[in-house]
Design a protein around this motif. Structure first.
Motif, PDB file in Angstrom:
ATOM      1  N   PRO A 160      -6.556 -10.002  34.452  1.00 45.18           N
ATOM      2  CA  PRO A 160      -5.265 -10.132  35.135  1.00 45.18           C
ATOM      3  C   PRO A 160      -4.593  -8.764  35.230  1.00 45.18           C
ATOM      4  CG  PRO A 160      -5.490 -11.733  33.336  1.00 45.18           C
ATOM      5  CD  PRO A 160      -6.577 -10.717  33.166  1.00 45.18           C
ATOM      6  N   VAL A 161      -4.024  -8.483  36.384  1.00 45.60           N
ATOM      7  CA  VAL A 161      -3.268  -7.248  36.595  1.00 45.60           C
ATOM      8  C   VAL A 161      -1.787  -7.612  36.530  1.00 45.60           C
ATOM      9  CG1 VAL A 161      -2.878  -5.282  38.112  1.00 45.60           C
ATOM     10  CG2 VAL A 161      -5.115  -6.423  38.098  1.00 45.60           C
ATOM     11  N   VAL A 162      -1.048  -6.950  35.643  1.00 42.32           N
ATOM     12  CA  VAL A 162       0.345  -7.335  35.404  1.00 42.32           C
ATOM     13  C   VAL A 162       1.269  -6.133  35.562  1.00 42.32           C
ATOM     14  CG1 VAL A 162      -0.350  -9.180  33.827  1.00 42.32           C
ATOM     15  CG2 VAL A 162       0.165  -6.910  32.914  1.00 42.32           C
ATOM     16  N   LEU A 214       0.374  -9.794  38.884  1.00 39.07           N
ATOM     17  CA  LEU A 214       0.384  -9.169  40.203  1.00 39.07           C
ATOM     18  C   LEU A 214      -0.871  -9.510  40.993  1.00 39.07           C
ATOM     19  CD1 LEU A 214       1.569  -5.566  39.239  1.00 39.07           C
ATOM     20  CD2 LEU A 214       2.962  -7.381  40.260  1.00 39.07           C
ATOM     21  N   ALA A 215      -2.000  -9.562  40.296  1.00 43.43           N
ATOM     22  CA  ALA A 215      -3.282  -9.757  40.975  1.00 43.43           C
ATOM     23  C   ALA A 215      -4.347 -10.033  39.926  1.00 43.43           C
ATOM     24  CB  ALA A 215      -3.641  -8.518  41.795  1.00 43.43           C
ATOM     25  N   MET A 216      -5.576 -10.215  40.421  1.00 41.72           N
ATOM     26  CA  MET A 216      -6.737 -10.375  39.549  1.00 41.72           C
ATOM     27  C   MET A 216      -7.810  -9.381  39.967  1.00 41.72           C
ATOM     28  SD  MET A 216      -6.258 -12.777  37.254  1.00 41.72           S
ATOM     29  CE  MET A 216      -7.924 -13.257  36.757  1.00 41.72           C
ATOM     30  N   VAL A 217      -8.561  -8.910  38.986  1.00 43.84           N
ATOM     31  CA  VAL A 217      -9.715  -8.050  39.244  1.00 43.84           C
ATOM     32  C   VAL A 217     -10.911  -8.658  38.531  1.00 43.84           C
ATOM     33  CG1 VAL A 217     -10.778  -5.820  38.729  1.00 43.84           C
ATOM     34  CG2 VAL A 217      -8.469  -5.904  39.618  1.00 43.84           C
ATOM     35  N   THR A 255      -4.870 -10.018  45.553  1.00 42.83           N
ATOM     36  CA  THR A 255      -3.599 -10.731  45.411  1.00 42.83           C
ATOM     37  C   THR A 255      -3.702 -12.172  45.907  1.00 42.83           C
ATOM     38  OG1 THR A 255      -2.884  -9.859  47.556  1.00 42.83           O
ATOM     39  CG2 THR A 255      -2.243  -8.619  45.591  1.00 42.83           C
ATOM     40  N   ASP A 256      -4.886 -12.543  46.370  1.00 45.59           N
ATOM     41  CA  ASP A 256      -5.118 -13.920  46.828  1.00 45.59           C
ATOM     42  C   ASP A 256      -5.625 -14.739  45.641  1.00 45.59           C
ATOM     43  OD1 ASP A 256      -5.518 -16.206  48.322  1.00 45.59           O
ATOM     44  OD2 ASP A 256      -7.517 -15.591  48.982  1.00 45.59           O
TER      45      ASP A 256
END
Length: 218
Positions: free
Chosen positions: A36-38, A45-48, A85-86
């Motif tokens: 998880p990107v926070v 905020l997003a995922m990687v 971000t999807d």
């Protein structure tokens, strides 16, 4: 069963300005594939994923010089340039059913779990889901046996079965009613703790139920 009891709490998170190479190193050292990107407040905020990071790295089919050139560029790349971000999320009070439907429709391997302020509280993976269903259905419990009982229209009420089992001190942990599909008939699945399954079958049948023994067609 609620997600908060089965998720991996306090997962490793990263910021959007982390170099891609550092994120890739984190995944290579750990047993997970999603980050998880926070933001600074821990809001998602997003995922990687490991796939995102592999796509950003130079291909092994490149020449040595070309690979070195691409690698230098990758070292300057930040997570925000490749993150997705999807994403879809779960809430701690979401259920296993909610997660199962998302896994099926989105074809993803893990889902971030966020609170009402979108702060990351955990992550729920396919492995977490399988472990949760194993606990839910009692798979692997010592002395645990699953008995299939035909769920016919003329069977006695389920209370009769429960009373018969309790009267004979048969410990059962799950009783599930499953509607059949196609050639599979409607079933009751009973998980009991016993070392004498024949005795359990006898109790069930004396209570007016039919133990289902599948027949293999020639």
């Amino acid at each position: 069963m609620f997600i908060q009891y089965s998720m991996t709490p306090e997962p490793v998170t990263i910021g959007p300005d982390l170099p891609v190479t550092e994120a890739a190193a984190m995944l290579s050292q750990k047993s997970f594939r999603h980050l998880p990107v926070v933001d600074e407040d821990g809001r998602l905020l997003a995922m990687v994923t490991d796939r995102d990071l592999r796509s950003a790295c130079p291909s092994s089919v490149l020449s040595h010089d070309d690979r070195a050139q691409v690698l230098e560029k990758v070292k300057e790349t930040r997570v925000r340039e490749i993150m997705s971000t999807d994403y879809v999320t779960l809430h701690p009070t979401s259920t296993l059913d909610d997660a199962l439907l998302l896994f099926k429709t989105r074809s993803i391997g893990a889902l971030p779990v966020v609170d009402d302020q979108n702060r990351v509280k955990g992550i729920f993976s396919l492995n977490d889901m399988m472990a949760a269903y194993r606990r839910l259905f009692g798979l692997g419990e010592k002395g645990s046996v699953l008995v299939a009982i035909e769920d016919t229209e003329d069977r006695p009420p389920l209370g009769v079965l429960v009373t018969a089992l309790e009267r004979e001190n048969v410990v059962f942990t799950r009783l599930i009613r499953a509607l059949g599909e196609g050639r599979e008939p409607d079933m009751l699945y009973l998980r009991v703790n016993t070392m004498n399954i024949r005795s359990v079958h006898r109790i069930i049948e004396q209570a007016g139920f039919t133990v289902h023994i599948p027949v293999v067609q020639p």
